[in-house]
Enzyme design. Structure first.
Site, PDB file in Angstrom:
ATOM      1  N   SER A  26      38.993  39.965  29.796  1.00  0.00           N
ATOM      2  CA  SER A  26      38.437  41.112  29.072  1.00  0.00           C
ATOM      3  C   SER A  26      37.537  40.656  27.932  1.00  0.00           C
ATOM      4  O   SER A  26      36.460  41.217  27.716  1.00  0.00           O
ATOM      5  CB  SER A  26      39.555  41.967  28.489  1.00  0.00           C
ATOM      6  OG  SER A  26      40.443  42.319  29.505  1.00  0.00           O
ATOM      7  N   ASP A  52      35.248  36.831  38.263  1.00  0.00           N
ATOM      8  CA  ASP A  52      34.703  37.963  37.510  1.00  0.00           C
ATOM      9  C   ASP A  52      33.660  37.536  36.483  1.00  0.00           C
ATOM     10  O   ASP A  52      32.675  38.241  36.256  1.00  0.00           O
ATOM     11  CB  ASP A  52      35.832  38.738  36.807  1.00  0.00           C
ATOM     12  CG  ASP A  52      36.531  39.691  37.780  1.00  0.00           C
ATOM     13  OD1 ASP A  52      36.331  39.528  39.002  1.00  0.00           O
ATOM     14  OD2 ASP A  52      37.270  40.575  37.317  1.00  0.00           O
ATOM     15  N   ASN A  96      34.290  42.364  42.821  1.00  0.00           N
ATOM     16  CA  ASN A  96      35.322  43.353  42.531  1.00  0.00           C
ATOM     17  C   ASN A  96      35.590  43.372  41.034  1.00  0.00           C
ATOM     18  O   ASN A  96      36.713  43.602  40.592  1.00  0.00           O
ATOM     19  CB  ASN A  96      36.602  43.027  43.317  1.00  0.00           C
ATOM     20  CG  ASN A  96      37.553  44.224  43.379  1.00  0.00           C
ATOM     21  OD1 ASN A  96      37.185  45.343  43.014  1.00  0.00           O
ATOM     22  ND2 ASN A  96      38.769  43.991  43.817  1.00  0.00           N
ATOM     23  N   GLY A  98      35.524  45.030  37.826  1.00  0.00           N
ATOM     24  CA  GLY A  98      35.388  46.272  37.060  1.00  0.00           C
ATOM     25  C   GLY A  98      34.829  46.007  35.671  1.00  0.00           C
ATOM     26  O   GLY A  98      34.056  46.807  35.132  1.00  0.00           O
ATOM     27  N   ARG A 126      36.597  52.249  43.748  1.00  0.00           N
ATOM     28  CA  ARG A 126      37.094  52.363  42.370  1.00  0.00           C
ATOM     29  C   ARG A 126      36.195  53.347  41.612  1.00  0.00           C
ATOM     30  O   ARG A 126      34.989  53.166  41.534  1.00  0.00           O
ATOM     31  CB  ARG A 126      37.130  50.986  41.699  1.00  0.00           C
ATOM     32  CG  ARG A 126      38.075  50.040  42.431  1.00  0.00           C
ATOM     33  CD  ARG A 126      38.082  48.658  41.851  1.00  0.00           C
ATOM     34  NE  ARG A 126      38.635  48.623  40.491  1.00  0.00           N
ATOM     35  CZ  ARG A 126      38.685  47.526  39.746  1.00  0.00           C
ATOM     36  NH1 ARG A 126      38.196  46.392  40.212  1.00  0.00           N
ATOM     37  NH2 ARG A 126      39.203  47.571  38.548  1.00  0.00           N
ATOM     38  N   SER A 176      40.318  55.575  33.193  1.00  0.00           N
ATOM     39  CA  SER A 176      40.153  54.156  32.909  1.00  0.00           C
ATOM     40  C   SER A 176      39.525  54.044  31.534  1.00  0.00           C
ATOM     41  O   SER A 176      38.534  54.710  31.243  1.00  0.00           O
ATOM     42  CB  SER A 176      39.251  53.514  33.953  1.00  0.00           C
ATOM     43  OG  SER A 176      38.815  52.249  33.491  1.00  0.00           O
ATOM     44  N   SER A 177      40.088  53.202  30.683  1.00  0.00           N
ATOM     45  CA  SER A 177      39.504  53.035  29.353  1.00  0.00           C
ATOM     46  C   SER A 177      38.183  52.278  29.435  1.00  0.00           C
ATOM     47  O   SER A 177      37.436  52.198  28.480  1.00  0.00           O
ATOM     48  CB  SER A 177      40.478  52.282  28.456  1.00  0.00           C
ATOM     49  OG  SER A 177      40.625  50.956  28.937  1.00  0.00           O
ATOM     50  N   SER A 205      45.319  53.004  27.761  1.00  0.00           N
ATOM     51  CA  SER A 205      45.032  51.576  27.528  1.00  0.00           C
ATOM     52  C   SER A 205      44.276  51.361  26.212  1.00  0.00           C
ATOM     53  O   SER A 205      43.282  50.633  26.176  1.00  0.00           O
ATOM     54  CB  SER A 205      44.230  50.988  28.691  1.00  0.00           C
ATOM     55  OG  SER A 205      44.736  51.375  29.938  1.00  0.00           O
ATOM     56  N   ASP A 328      48.325  45.873  32.618  1.00  0.00           N
ATOM     57  CA  ASP A 328      48.244  44.711  33.515  1.00  0.00           C
ATOM     58  C   ASP A 328      49.495  43.844  33.439  1.00  0.00           C
ATOM     59  O   ASP A 328      50.065  43.461  34.460  1.00  0.00           O
ATOM     60  CB  ASP A 328      47.008  43.869  33.179  1.00  0.00           C
ATOM     61  CG  ASP A 328      45.730  44.557  33.641  1.00  0.00           C
ATOM     62  OD1 ASP A 328      45.835  45.624  34.286  1.00  0.00           O
ATOM     63  OD2 ASP A 328      44.640  44.033  33.352  1.00  0.00           O
ATOM     64  N   GLU A 356      42.580  46.830  41.058  1.00  0.00           N
ATOM     65  CA  GLU A 356      42.106  46.041  42.197  1.00  0.00           C
ATOM     66  C   GLU A 356      42.649  46.596  43.519  1.00  0.00           C
ATOM     67  O   GLU A 356      42.026  46.500  44.566  1.00  0.00           O
ATOM     68  CB  GLU A 356      42.506  44.581  42.030  1.00  0.00           C
ATOM     69  CG  GLU A 356      41.600  43.776  41.104  1.00  0.00           C
ATOM     70  CD  GLU A 356      41.875  43.996  39.621  1.00  0.00           C
ATOM     71  OE1 GLU A 356      42.581  44.976  39.268  1.00  0.00           O
ATOM     72  OE2 GLU A 356      41.371  43.187  38.822  1.00  0.00           O
ATOM     73  N   ARG A 359      48.227  49.574  42.671  1.00  0.00           N
ATOM     74  CA  ARG A 359      49.262  48.609  42.277  1.00  0.00           C
ATOM     75  C   ARG A 359      50.673  49.190  42.314  1.00  0.00           C
ATOM     76  O   ARG A 359      51.633  48.434  42.438  1.00  0.00           O
ATOM     77  CB  ARG A 359      48.954  48.053  40.883  1.00  0.00           C
ATOM     78  CG  ARG A 359      47.798  47.084  40.904  1.00  0.00           C
ATOM     79  CD  ARG A 359      47.466  46.579  39.518  1.00  0.00           C
ATOM     80  NE  ARG A 359      46.585  45.411  39.602  1.00  0.00           N
ATOM     81  CZ  ARG A 359      45.972  44.872  38.575  1.00  0.00           C
ATOM     82  NH1 ARG A 359      46.130  45.385  37.355  1.00  0.00           N
ATOM     83  NH2 ARG A 359      45.212  43.813  38.732  1.00  0.00           N
ATOM     84  N   HIS A 402      44.757  39.576  42.183  1.00  0.00           N
ATOM     85  CA  HIS A 402      45.269  38.371  41.525  1.00  0.00           C
ATOM     86  C   HIS A 402      46.634  38.575  40.877  1.00  0.00           C
ATOM     87  O   HIS A 402      47.501  37.711  40.932  1.00  0.00           O
ATOM     88  CB  HIS A 402      44.250  37.903  40.494  1.00  0.00           C
ATOM     89  CG  HIS A 402      43.829  38.968  39.507  1.00  0.00           C
ATOM     90  ND1 HIS A 402      43.619  38.725  38.188  1.00  0.00           N
ATOM     91  CD2 HIS A 402      43.594  40.306  39.661  1.00  0.00           C
ATOM     92  CE1 HIS A 402      43.263  39.834  37.576  1.00  0.00           C
ATOM     93  NE2 HIS A 402      43.239  40.812  38.454  1.00  0.00           N
ATOM     94  N   ARG A 403      46.832  39.764  40.274  1.00  0.00           N
ATOM     95  CA  ARG A 403      48.099  39.946  39.538  1.00  0.00           C
ATOM     96  C   ARG A 403      49.297  40.099  40.475  1.00  0.00           C
ATOM     97  O   ARG A 403      50.407  39.701  40.138  1.00  0.00           O
ATOM     98  CB  ARG A 403      48.010  41.131  38.586  1.00  0.00           C
ATOM     99  CG  ARG A 403      46.914  40.957  37.570  1.00  0.00           C
ATOM    100  CD  ARG A 403      47.188  41.567  36.225  1.00  0.00           C
ATOM    101  NE  ARG A 403      46.030  41.294  35.386  1.00  0.00           N
ATOM    102  CZ  ARG A 403      45.792  40.121  34.802  1.00  0.00           C
ATOM    103  NH1 ARG A 403      46.656  39.136  34.909  1.00  0.00           N
ATOM    104  NH2 ARG A 403      44.706  39.937  34.089  1.00  0.00           N
ATOM    105  N   LYS A 430      40.251  35.323  40.604  1.00  0.00           N
ATOM    106  CA  LYS A 430      39.615  36.387  39.832  1.00  0.00           C
ATOM    107  C   LYS A 430      39.738  36.114  38.330  1.00  0.00           C
ATOM    108  O   LYS A 430      38.803  36.347  37.575  1.00  0.00           O
ATOM    109  CB  LYS A 430      40.260  37.731  40.167  1.00  0.00           C
ATOM    110  CG  LYS A 430      39.521  38.925  39.619  1.00  0.00           C
ATOM    111  CD  LYS A 430      40.054  40.190  40.286  1.00  0.00           C
ATOM    112  CE  LYS A 430      39.020  41.301  40.279  1.00  0.00           C
ATOM    113  NZ  LYS A 430      38.781  41.879  38.987  1.00  0.00           N
TER     114      LYS A 430
END
Ligand code: DC
Length: 670
Positions: A26, A52, A96, A98, A126, A176-177, A205, A328, A356, A359, A402-403, A430
């Protein structure tokens, strides 16, 4: 990085040690965009190197920014808020990411060029409609090229004089923030007068908005904030480079190692996990994960830019948490919940469904595969702990997320001692390309799996073993090369392979300054790969290998190759002497005629002239010596599986070994 189809993580016994984590995604992508829009040069330290950020850098380069990399620092020369040239339509592919798609949509809409923004198929699912609506109110011209509300997008030039800046720009904050972040980052481009943004709906968020405001301030833009509903970018705002800027380590990435510290007991007298690069005073919202981890029982100490985590309560304590502020990192809690003393609930996490992957569904599906009971709804997930008898060895789908991959690796710490298979492990690239290597550097398995491939010379075991190792992401030991290098060292020392020199040769073998890298063998830094592959070197190797003291000297060296996540070893006595407890032992043979022919082809292709007959005679002499010596003779281990590859292609042999490997694994299906 693991680019294999799957990665099997053996059951883990403990973990301890220090990890350094990559930079925050981020922060990295926000800093990159701000540096690109600013005038002057910004030196960025410890930037995350991942899919990313690469996507963002490629886009910025295409926009005309100067970008020079030197080690872990990057110098970015910005465009000073203005496109250098009005190029024709510029297509930008954003994968991918964001964190690239949203802010670039806003920035490019205001820069005045003609752009097409697209990504991978998931990116086109998305949502971005709320951001596009906000920008359209302002007078920006954005068209959907696919489904309305989603990328890909076409952005057309607008004149700043045509922008409607007198009314507040309204943007939804409850999906989404990143929409609000995108506007905050980009609107200074048009701040000829005060620009107000009003958030519609409850802002989610919020900590990510704090990162945005914090970094804008570092680039000279002081946004005025009234609660979380109204933000004003002051007239005359201009991006100015701070000169140097450091990127903190990623707090979301830290969550896996915080969890590890909370779950694992120490090894080798050490205790706990130390994380470097990020501390409790981080500007990243996900650092609040430490509060949740503490609630579950972790002991967390912290200082400037470091954290230390130990196991406290065990089992962990169940929690019921509004996880909206750590969307996350909270995924990690869902896996920790398996080890808790009751069901844990994570609430207010609807945003998980537009990340992604979906989730909430992904976590619920995969946790169930481990044997867990999971309840899930539109904006919550409840995970019940897993009793030791209920754990199952599961193949975890990762949904290109990834997470999901990273948090499920923690399930390898389980009381049932079952391994975990992570499908498509490369998705961690990512944000954390070396995630698994970092995990393996601090974790200890109950048992590191070994596959032994023994057999006579020229049976093709080297090719087979190296390929199986590559496909599984395992380390590879070519034990013959150790005897070959010992033979070479013996020659260079002017010694002969006879019993009277045994002790001297063994001393040489014990202290070989050997290094294996990229398929090469280095002896004291010298590349001896070709020299040790000659027929004469093979004969020398065979001779020194009959000396018991030499074999003893090489034993520990060979066993040190047994490291996470696993090892494929080839030689003569891998299954009988070096790794007698190996989970799979293969004895590979082929007829002498076949082997002589293969070796012949090999040598001819290298331009070495030789005859089939002489090769076959040598080969049989070597087999006879290797099989008849008194110590560790070449012979199949009792529990070895025999594979005669005389009539098989390399691919068929590989498939056979992988099938056998699958048979001895507890996974139900691949
Ligand atoms: O696999 P190779 O051809 O590189 O091996 C060279 C010699 O080393 C072989 O003839 C015997 C010896 N060797 C051994 O004794 N034990 C092993 N595990 C590997 C090789």
């Amino acid at each position: 990085m693991f680019s294999t189809a799957f990665l099997d993580i053996p059951a883990m016994a403990g973990a301890s040690g220090t990890v350094r984590l990559p930079g925050s995604k981020s922060i990295s992508n926000r800093v990159l965009l701000l540096a690109a829009l600013a005038s002057g040069t910004t030196t960025v330290h410890d930037l995350l190197d991942s899919d990313d950020t690469r996507v963002m850098l490629d886009a910025l380069r295409a926009l005309g920014c100067g970008i020079d990399a030197a080690g872990s620092t990057l110098r970015i020369t910005g465009i000073g808020g203005q496109l250098k040239s009005k190029a024709p339509l510029l297509p930008l592919f954003l994968g991918n990411a964001g964190t690239a798609m949203r802010p670039l949509t806003a920035a490019l809409s205001l820069l005045g060029g003609d752009f097409e923004l697209s990504g991978v198929p998931r990116m086109h699912e998305r949502p971005i409609g709320d951001l596009v609506d906000a920008l359209t109110q302002l007078g920006c011209r954005i068209d959907y090229l696919g489904n309305p509300g989603y990328p890909p997008l076409r952005i057309r030039p607008v004149d700043h004089s045509a922008l409607v800046l007198d009314a507040p720009i309204r943007v939804r904050g409850d999906v989404s923030s990143q929409f609000l972040t995108a506007l905050l980052l980009a609107l200074p481009l048009a701040a000829e007068r005060d620009i107000a943004i009003e958030v519609v709906g409850e802002l989610i968020s919020k900590p990510y908005i704090e990162i945005t405001l914090n970094l804008l301030a570092r680039f000279g833009i002081a946004v005025r904030r009234e609660g979380w509903e109204r933000f004003t970018i002051p007239a005359g705002s201009r991006y100015s480079s701070p000169g140097d800027i450091h990127v903190e380590a990623d707090a979301s990435s830290a969550s896996y190692f915080i969890a590890l510290g909370a779950m694992a007991t120490g090894i080798a007298g050490q205790n706990g996990i130390r994380i470097e690069g990020v501390g409790a005073d981080s500007i990243q919202g996900d650092i609040r994960f430490i509060d949740a981890a503490r609630q579950m029982g972790a002991q967390v100490d912290s200082g400037p830019n470091w954290l230390e985590v130990r196991r406290g309560a065990w089992p962990l304590k169940a929690i019921d948490l509004d996880a909206n502020h750590i969307p996350d990192a909270a995924m990690t809690l869902a896996v920790m919940a398996l080890y808790a003393d009751g069901p844990s609930t994570l609430r207010n996490i609807a945003s998980w469904r537009v990340k992604e992957t979906d989730r909430i569904d992904a976590m619920a599906n995969e946790l169930r595969k481990l044997g867990a009971t999971v309840e899930a709804g539109p904006d919550f997930i409840r995970v019940h702990p897993l009793a030791p008898a209920d754990w199952q060895a599961a193949s975890i789908r990762t949904y290109d997320d990834h997470r999901v991959a990273m948090c499920f690796s923690l399930a390898a710490f389980n009381p049932a001692r079952v391994p975990v298979r992570i499908l498509e492990p490369h998705c961690v690239a990512k944000t954390f390309p070396d995630y698994f290597e970092t995990l393996f550097s601090v974790a200890e398995a109950f048992e590191v799996p070994v596959i032994c491939i023994d057999g006579p010379t020229a049976s093709g075991k080297g090719t087979l073993a190296a390929e199986v190792a590559r496909l599984l992401g395992y380390h590879y030991l070519d034990s013959g090369s150790l005897y070959r290098v010992t033979g070479l060292a013996m020659r260079r020392a002017g010694l002969g392979a006879d019993p009277q020199h045994e002790a001297q040769i063994a001393a040489l073998a014990a202290a070989l300054p050997l290094y294996f890298t990229e398929g090469k063998v280095l002896l004291a830094g010298e590349d001896v790969s070709d020299e040790i592959r000659s027929e004469a070197a093979g004969m020398d190797a065979s001779r020194v290998s009959t000396l018991p003291a030499v074999r003893a000297a090489l034993l520990a060296l060979q066993q040190r190759f047994r490291q996470l996540p696993g090892l494929v070893a080839d030689g003569r006595d891998m299954g009988t002497v070096i790794f007698p407890d190996a989970a799979l032992k293969v004895f590979l043979t082929a007829s002498a005629a076949q082997r002589a022919e293969r070796r012949h082809k090999q040598l001819i292709s290298k331009g070495i002239s030789t005859t089939l007959d002489s090769l076959r005679t040598d080969l049989e002499a070597r087999d006879a010596r290797d099989s008849s010596r008194s110590v560790a003779p070449l012979k199949p281990a009792q529990d070895a599986r025999h594979l005669d590859n005389s009539q098989l292609s390399i691919e068929q042999s590989i498939d056979q070994v992988l099938n056998w490997w699958q048979e001895v694994q507890p996974f139900k299906s691949a």
